[in-house]
Scaffold this active site. Structure first.
Site, PDB file in Angstrom:
ATOM      1  N   ARG A 189       0.852  -1.194   0.000  1.00  0.00           N
ATOM      2  CA  ARG A 189       0.000   0.000   0.000  1.00  0.00           C
ATOM      3  C   ARG A 189       0.886   1.243   0.000  1.00  0.00           C
ATOM      4  O   ARG A 189       1.889   1.297   0.718  1.00  0.00           O
ATOM      5  CB  ARG A 189      -0.893   0.019   1.232  1.00  0.00           C
ATOM      6  CG  ARG A 189      -1.905  -1.076   1.228  1.00  0.00           C
ATOM      7  CD  ARG A 189      -3.298  -0.585   1.624  1.00  0.00           C
ATOM      8  NE  ARG A 189      -4.166  -1.753   1.709  1.00  0.00           N
ATOM      9  CZ  ARG A 189      -4.980  -2.167   0.729  1.00  0.00           C
ATOM     10  NH1 ARG A 189      -5.074  -1.498  -0.408  1.00  0.00           N
ATOM     11  NH2 ARG A 189      -5.720  -3.249   0.889  1.00  0.00           N
ATOM     12  N   ASP A 190       0.483   2.241  -0.796  1.00  0.00           N
ATOM     13  CA  ASP A 190       1.202   3.514  -0.793  1.00  0.00           C
ATOM     14  C   ASP A 190       0.987   4.193   0.556  1.00  0.00           C
ATOM     15  O   ASP A 190      -0.112   4.187   1.104  1.00  0.00           O
ATOM     16  CB  ASP A 190       0.705   4.413  -1.930  1.00  0.00           C
ATOM     17  CG  ASP A 190       1.660   5.547  -2.221  1.00  0.00           C
ATOM     18  OD1 ASP A 190       2.321   5.540  -3.272  1.00  0.00           O
ATOM     19  OD2 ASP A 190       1.770   6.470  -1.367  1.00  0.00           O
ATOM     20  N   ILE A 191       2.057   4.793   1.090  1.00  0.00           N
ATOM     21  CA  ILE A 191       1.992   5.420   2.417  1.00  0.00           C
ATOM     22  C   ILE A 191       1.168   6.705   2.398  1.00  0.00           C
ATOM     23  O   ILE A 191       0.663   7.122   3.444  1.00  0.00           O
ATOM     24  CB  ILE A 191       3.429   5.686   2.931  1.00  0.00           C
ATOM     25  CG1 ILE A 191       3.461   5.759   4.444  1.00  0.00           C
ATOM     26  CG2 ILE A 191       4.042   6.901   2.296  1.00  0.00           C
ATOM     27  CD1 ILE A 191       4.866   5.717   5.034  1.00  0.00           C
ATOM     28  N   ASN A 232       5.755   6.590 -13.215  1.00  0.00           N
ATOM     29  CA  ASN A 232       6.378   7.892 -13.431  1.00  0.00           C
ATOM     30  C   ASN A 232       7.862   7.693 -13.721  1.00  0.00           C
ATOM     31  O   ASN A 232       8.507   6.870 -13.078  1.00  0.00           O
ATOM     32  CB  ASN A 232       6.195   8.776 -12.193  1.00  0.00           C
ATOM     33  CG  ASN A 232       4.730   9.049 -11.898  1.00  0.00           C
ATOM     34  OD1 ASN A 232       3.922   9.157 -12.808  1.00  0.00           O
ATOM     35  ND2 ASN A 232       4.377   9.127 -10.623  1.00  0.00           N
ATOM     36  N   HIS A 291       8.392   1.251 -10.210  1.00  0.00           N
ATOM     37  CA  HIS A 291       7.149   0.800  -9.582  1.00  0.00           C
ATOM     38  C   HIS A 291       5.966   1.232 -10.424  1.00  0.00           C
ATOM     39  O   HIS A 291       5.993   2.276 -11.065  1.00  0.00           O
ATOM     40  CB  HIS A 291       7.005   1.342  -8.152  1.00  0.00           C
ATOM     41  CG  HIS A 291       7.204   2.822  -8.033  1.00  0.00           C
ATOM     42  ND1 HIS A 291       8.454   3.390  -8.042  1.00  0.00           N
ATOM     43  CD2 HIS A 291       6.329   3.842  -7.920  1.00  0.00           C
ATOM     44  CE1 HIS A 291       8.347   4.707  -7.930  1.00  0.00           C
ATOM     45  NE2 HIS A 291       7.065   5.014  -7.866  1.00  0.00           N
ATOM     46  N   HIS A 307       2.021   2.344 -10.129  1.00  0.00           N
ATOM     47  CA  HIS A 307       0.946   2.775  -9.231  1.00  0.00           C
ATOM     48  C   HIS A 307      -0.350   2.134  -9.739  1.00  0.00           C
ATOM     49  O   HIS A 307      -0.699   2.297 -10.913  1.00  0.00           O
ATOM     50  CB  HIS A 307       0.756   4.294  -9.291  1.00  0.00           C
ATOM     51  CG  HIS A 307       1.910   5.099  -8.787  1.00  0.00           C
ATOM     52  ND1 HIS A 307       1.929   5.667  -7.528  1.00  0.00           N
ATOM     53  CD2 HIS A 307       3.075   5.452  -9.375  1.00  0.00           C
ATOM     54  CE1 HIS A 307       3.064   6.342  -7.368  1.00  0.00           C
ATOM     55  NE2 HIS A 307       3.772   6.237  -8.472  1.00  0.00           N
TER      56      HIS A 307
HETATM   57  P1  5GP Z   1       6.742   8.181  -7.499  1.00  0.00           P
HETATM   58  O1  5GP Z   1       6.586   9.606  -7.032  1.00  0.00           O
HETATM   59  O2  5GP Z   1       8.205   7.808  -7.529  1.00  0.00           O
HETATM   60  O3  5GP Z   1       6.024   7.852  -8.767  1.00  0.00           O
HETATM   61  O4  5GP Z   1       6.036   7.282  -6.402  1.00  0.00           O
HETATM   62  C1  5GP Z   1       6.572   7.059  -5.143  1.00  0.00           C
HETATM   63  C2  5GP Z   1       5.448   6.681  -4.230  1.00  0.00           C
HETATM   64  O5  5GP Z   1       6.004   6.085  -3.076  1.00  0.00           O
HETATM   65  C3  5GP Z   1       4.603   7.865  -3.752  1.00  0.00           C
HETATM   66  O6  5GP Z   1       3.238   7.652  -4.129  1.00  0.00           O
HETATM   67  C4  5GP Z   1       4.809   7.873  -2.247  1.00  0.00           C
HETATM   68  O7  5GP Z   1       3.643   8.205  -1.528  1.00  0.00           O
HETATM   69  C5  5GP Z   1       5.228   6.442  -1.964  1.00  0.00           C
HETATM   70  N1  5GP Z   1       6.104   6.285  -0.808  1.00  0.00           N
HETATM   71  C6  5GP Z   1       7.151   7.071  -0.447  1.00  0.00           C
HETATM   72  N2  5GP Z   1       7.739   6.593   0.671  1.00  0.00           N
HETATM   73  C7  5GP Z   1       7.038   5.467   1.001  1.00  0.00           C
HETATM   74  C8  5GP Z   1       7.189   4.524   2.072  1.00  0.00           C
HETATM   75  O8  5GP Z   1       8.055   4.609   2.956  1.00  0.00           O
HETATM   76  N3  5GP Z   1       6.279   3.494   2.108  1.00  0.00           N
HETATM   77  C9  5GP Z   1       5.304   3.365   1.158  1.00  0.00           C
HETATM   78  N4  5GP Z   1       4.476   2.321   1.279  1.00  0.00           N
HETATM   79  N5  5GP Z   1       5.153   4.229   0.139  1.00  0.00           N
HETATM   80  C10 5GP Z   1       6.011   5.268   0.061  1.00  0.00           C
END
Ligand code: 5GP
Ligand code: ZN
Length: 117
Positions: free
Chosen positions: A32-34, A90, A103, A105
């Site tokens: 799950r996203d945080i 992204n 990753h 989403h």
């Molecule tokens: P990006 O911005 O690289 O496409 O996505 C990174 C995602 O990782 C973001 O949606 C952010 O909320 C999530 N994220 C960042 N740190 C953590 C974490 O420590 N745990 C989890 N589960 N998600 C994280």
């Protein structure tokens, strides 16, 4: 299997940083996203440290198949499959990437605008 000790998602894959795990196999981890941006917001990542989709080649075909198959299965499990959902990755600065470990989403549970902002 590449690992970057300074990478947050490598530490999550290794179990050295906490996460809510929804799926874990030999290639893929889903958590799950945080900071969820939708009622369902799941991150699917390879166990291997691949910085982004920019580095993918045809050799990653099995991994990509697994990532999308797991996303489809989790969408069914979350009850968002029939209404529809979004799967995005992204890439780099203009793409809005903040964690440099590939990753997907998986976002659902509400409608999304197109094109994204
Ligand atoms: P990006 O911005 O690289 O496409 O996505 C990174 C995602 O990782 C973001 O949606 C952010 O909320 C999530 N994220 C960042 N740190 C953590 C974490 O420590 N745990 C989890 N589960 N998600 C994280
Ligand atoms: Zn990593």
């Amino acid at each position: 299997m590449a690992v970057d000790p300074s990478c947050l998602f490598c530490r999550i894959v290794a179990g050295e940083a906490p996460s809510t795990r929804l799926h874990d196999d030999d290639l893929v981890l889903a958590i799950r996203d945080i900071a969820p941006r939708a009622p369902t917001h799941i991150l699917l990542m390879p166990r291997d440290h691949i910085p982004s989709a920019r580095e993918l080649t045809e050799d990653d075909a099995v991994l990509l198949g697994r990532l999308y198959a797991v996303a489809a299965e989790l969408a069914r499990r979350e009850g968002i499959s029939e209404a529809g959902y979004r799967v995005v990755t992204n890439v780099g600065r203009y793409g809005g990437q903040t964690v440099h470990h590939l990753h997907l989403h998986l976002l659902g549970g509400r409608p999304f605008a197109w094109p994204p902002g």
